[in-house]
Design a protein around this motif. Structure first.
Motif, PDB file in Angstrom:
ATOM      1  N   GLY A 236      -5.472   2.650   3.332  1.00 34.21           N
ATOM      2  CA  GLY A 236      -4.282   1.907   3.323  1.00 34.21           C
ATOM      3  C   GLY A 236      -3.595   1.615   4.578  1.00 34.21           C
TER       4      GLY A 236
ATOM      5  N   ILE B 162       0.380   4.943  -0.050  1.00 35.24           N
ATOM      6  CA  ILE B 162       1.308   4.059  -0.562  1.00 35.24           C
ATOM      7  C   ILE B 162       2.537   4.622  -1.343  1.00 35.24           C
ATOM      8  CG2 ILE B 162       1.973   2.021  -1.931  1.00 35.24           C
ATOM      9  CD1 ILE B 162       0.246   1.348   0.572  1.00 35.24           C
ATOM     10  N   GLN B 163       2.185   5.730  -2.066  1.00 33.03           N
ATOM     11  CA  GLN B 163       3.113   6.319  -2.931  1.00 33.03           C
ATOM     12  C   GLN B 163       3.908   7.275  -1.955  1.00 33.03           C
ATOM     13  OE1 GLN B 163       0.731   8.656  -5.826  1.00 33.03           O
ATOM     14  NE2 GLN B 163       0.374   6.712  -7.016  1.00 33.03           N
TER      15      GLN B 163
ATOM     16  N   VAL C 105       7.549  -1.222  -3.970  1.00 37.00           N
ATOM     17  CA  VAL C 105       6.100  -1.188  -3.305  1.00 37.00           C
ATOM     18  C   VAL C 105       5.061  -0.971  -4.261  1.00 37.00           C
ATOM     19  CG1 VAL C 105       4.738   0.099  -1.753  1.00 37.00           C
ATOM     20  CG2 VAL C 105       6.837  -0.982  -1.117  1.00 37.00           C
ATOM     21  N   ASN C 106       5.237   0.217  -5.033  1.00 35.66           N
ATOM     22  CA  ASN C 106       4.203   0.866  -6.003  1.00 35.66           C
ATOM     23  C   ASN C 106       3.661  -0.408  -7.084  1.00 35.66           C
ATOM     24  OD1 ASN C 106       3.862   3.166  -4.854  1.00 35.66           O
ATOM     25  ND2 ASN C 106       5.422   4.065  -6.119  1.00 35.66           N
TER      26      ASN C 106
ATOM     27  N   LEU D 268      -0.209  -1.222   3.871  1.00 36.42           N
ATOM     28  CA  LEU D 268       1.276  -0.394   3.924  1.00 36.42           C
ATOM     29  C   LEU D 268       2.039  -1.324   4.717  1.00 36.42           C
ATOM     30  CD1 LEU D 268       2.869   1.789   3.012  1.00 36.42           C
ATOM     31  CD2 LEU D 268       2.175   3.086   4.937  1.00 36.42           C
TER      32      LEU D 268
ATOM     33  N   LEU E  25       3.097  -4.585   2.856  1.00 40.73           N
ATOM     34  CA  LEU E  25       3.894  -4.314   1.685  1.00 40.73           C
ATOM     35  C   LEU E  25       5.348  -3.820   2.019  1.00 40.73           C
ATOM     36  CD1 LEU E  25       1.511  -2.276  -0.674  1.00 40.73           C
ATOM     37  CD2 LEU E  25       2.589  -4.351  -1.202  1.00 40.73           C
ATOM     38  N   ARG E  26       5.250  -3.063   3.360  1.00 42.43           N
ATOM     39  CA  ARG E  26       6.551  -2.554   3.861  1.00 42.43           C
ATOM     40  C   ARG E  26       7.542  -3.670   4.365  1.00 42.43           C
ATOM     41  NH1 ARG E  26       5.074   1.152   7.477  1.00 42.43           N
ATOM     42  NH2 ARG E  26       5.742   2.975   6.084  1.00 42.43           N
TER      43      ARG E  26
ATOM     44  N   SER F 233      -3.899   5.115  -2.353  1.00 44.26           N
ATOM     45  CA  SER F 233      -2.955   5.259  -3.393  1.00 44.26           C
ATOM     46  C   SER F 233      -1.799   6.278  -3.095  1.00 44.26           C
ATOM     47  CB  SER F 233      -3.669   5.512  -4.631  1.00 44.26           C
ATOM     48  OG  SER F 233      -4.743   4.401  -5.169  1.00 44.26           O
TER      49      SER F 233
ATOM     50  N   GLU G 156      -1.227   2.661  11.232  1.00 39.97           N
ATOM     51  CA  GLU G 156      -0.847   1.114  10.503  1.00 39.97           C
ATOM     52  C   GLU G 156      -1.212  -0.006  11.479  1.00 39.97           C
ATOM     53  OE1 GLU G 156       2.983   1.081   8.577  1.00 39.97           O
ATOM     54  OE2 GLU G 156       3.083   3.168   8.487  1.00 39.97           O
TER      55      GLU G 156
ATOM     56  N   PHE H 117       0.918  -2.977  -5.582  1.00 41.56           N
ATOM     57  CA  PHE H 117       0.001  -2.476  -4.947  1.00 41.56           C
ATOM     58  C   PHE H 117      -1.043  -2.148  -6.158  1.00 41.56           C
ATOM     59  CE2 PHE H 117      -2.641   1.119  -3.329  1.00 41.56           C
ATOM     60  CZ  PHE H 117      -3.460   0.164  -2.235  1.00 41.56           C
TER      61      PHE H 117
END
Length: 326
Positions: free
Chosen positions: A93, A125-126, A133-134, A97, A100-101, A122, A66, A137
């Motif tokens: 991602g 992220i899931q 979050v989902n 990630l 978004l986090r 995808s 990350e 994105f």
């Protein structure tokens, strides 16, 4: 193990590294034109296939970490609310990630030329299993070096009528024929506030780079920012290529068929300013890391850049944001 602090320091001077490389006979092939025995360049159709194979091979995701450092490198991401970000070349991602986090008020639209990368991003992220979050994105398949971004990002009407979005026009009862009505969404999102181009442009053939950056320019709102990081000239990975892998000046092909280009500051500056961007920040990031297991010191070189789409006659809070006034 590398810490975030490494990304903000200049552990060595790039000019000193340049002098060492250019005076080393064993590295002379990096300064010369490619030899006649160099691997032939792939046609575009095979280029995407190479990246699909790459992401299948690294499907566990352990190959990437990350990129948490991005929030410190590009603090503008944390300076507002309800921003829209377009991540170009989302890979697995690893950029989306952490954004978004850590940022609850940002929506990420992420594209890649590899369908396998889209699937992997995808899934990542899931699997993060984070609240809210989902729905923030939105991945989609697009090779920005040969294709236009879809009109639902920034339609022609909104680009030409910056004071009136297609949403406003629709609510005002304008004829739908006067608006760039889109295929898979009711209206466009009105452009994005940010574009991230992180270790993506180096995988694009040089003759397509200008077109690719033009697409990023078109997707941005006036005053929007593009955040750039990629491999720099004389990075450790460049010096590992042998003569048969050289395709052109600073351009190489890996054994798996994927491309890698190494940027100098002048090349990056010209690419972005020729399209119309204003340079805000551009420098080499020189990091010395140590492989304790092998006892080797490695000198990494990345180019870090920040560019802004001019505002023109339209107002934008991002102009104040970029200048540090908010």
């Amino acid at each position: 193990m590398e810490t975030e602090a490494h990304y903000f320091s200049k552990d060595f001077e790039w000019e000193q590294l340049r002098r060492e490389v250019e005076s080393d006979p064993s590295l002379r092939h990096h300064l010369l034109p490619p030899s006649s025995s160099s691997v032939l360049f792939q046609p575009p159709s095979q280029h995407s296939d190479a990246w699909n194979r790459f992401h299948i091979r690294h499907s566990t995701g352990k190959f990437f970490k990350e990129r948490r450092y991005l929030l410190k490198e590009f603090p503008e991401l944390t300076s507002g609310h309800n921003f829209k970000l377009l991540e170009v070349g989302c890979g697995n991602g690893s950029t989306a990630l952490p954004i978004l986090r850590n940022l609850q008020n940002i929506t990420v639209y992420a594209c890649d030329s590899s369908s396998k990368a889209i699937e992997r991003a995808s899934h990542v992220i899931q699997e993060a299993n984070l609240d809210s979050v989902n729905h923030r994105f939105h991945p989609f398949l697009c090779d920005f070096s040969v294709q236009e971004f879809p009109k639902w990002i920034f339609c022609d009407f909104c680009r030409q009528n910056s004071a009136l979005s297609c949403q406003d026009a629709s609510e005002a009862g304008m004829d739908s024929n006067d608006i760039s009505i889109l295929t898979d969404r009711e209206l466009c999102i009105g452009g994005v506030d940010f574009v991230t181009l992180i270790f993506t442009l180096s995988a694009v053939p040089p003759d397509r780079m200008l077109r690719a950056i033009t697409e990023c320019f078109n997707a941005l709102k006036p005053g929007g920012l593009i955040f750039f990081r990629d491999y720099g000239l004389y990075d450790m990975t460049m010096l590992r290529f042998d003569p048969s892998q050289k395709l052109g000046a600073r351009e190489y092909v890996r054994s798996d068929g994927t491309l890698s280009y190494f940027f100098c500051l002048d090349t990056v500056r010209k690419l972005f300013t020729d399209v119309g961007f204003k340079e805000l920040d551009l420098d080499y990031c020189c990091v010395k890391s140590v492989n304790r297991r092998k006892g080797k010191s490695m000198r990494r070189v990345w180019v870090h850049g920040k560019f802004q789409k001019p505002i023109g006659n339209t107002g934008s809070s991002l102009h104040k944001l970029a200048s540090g006034s908010i």
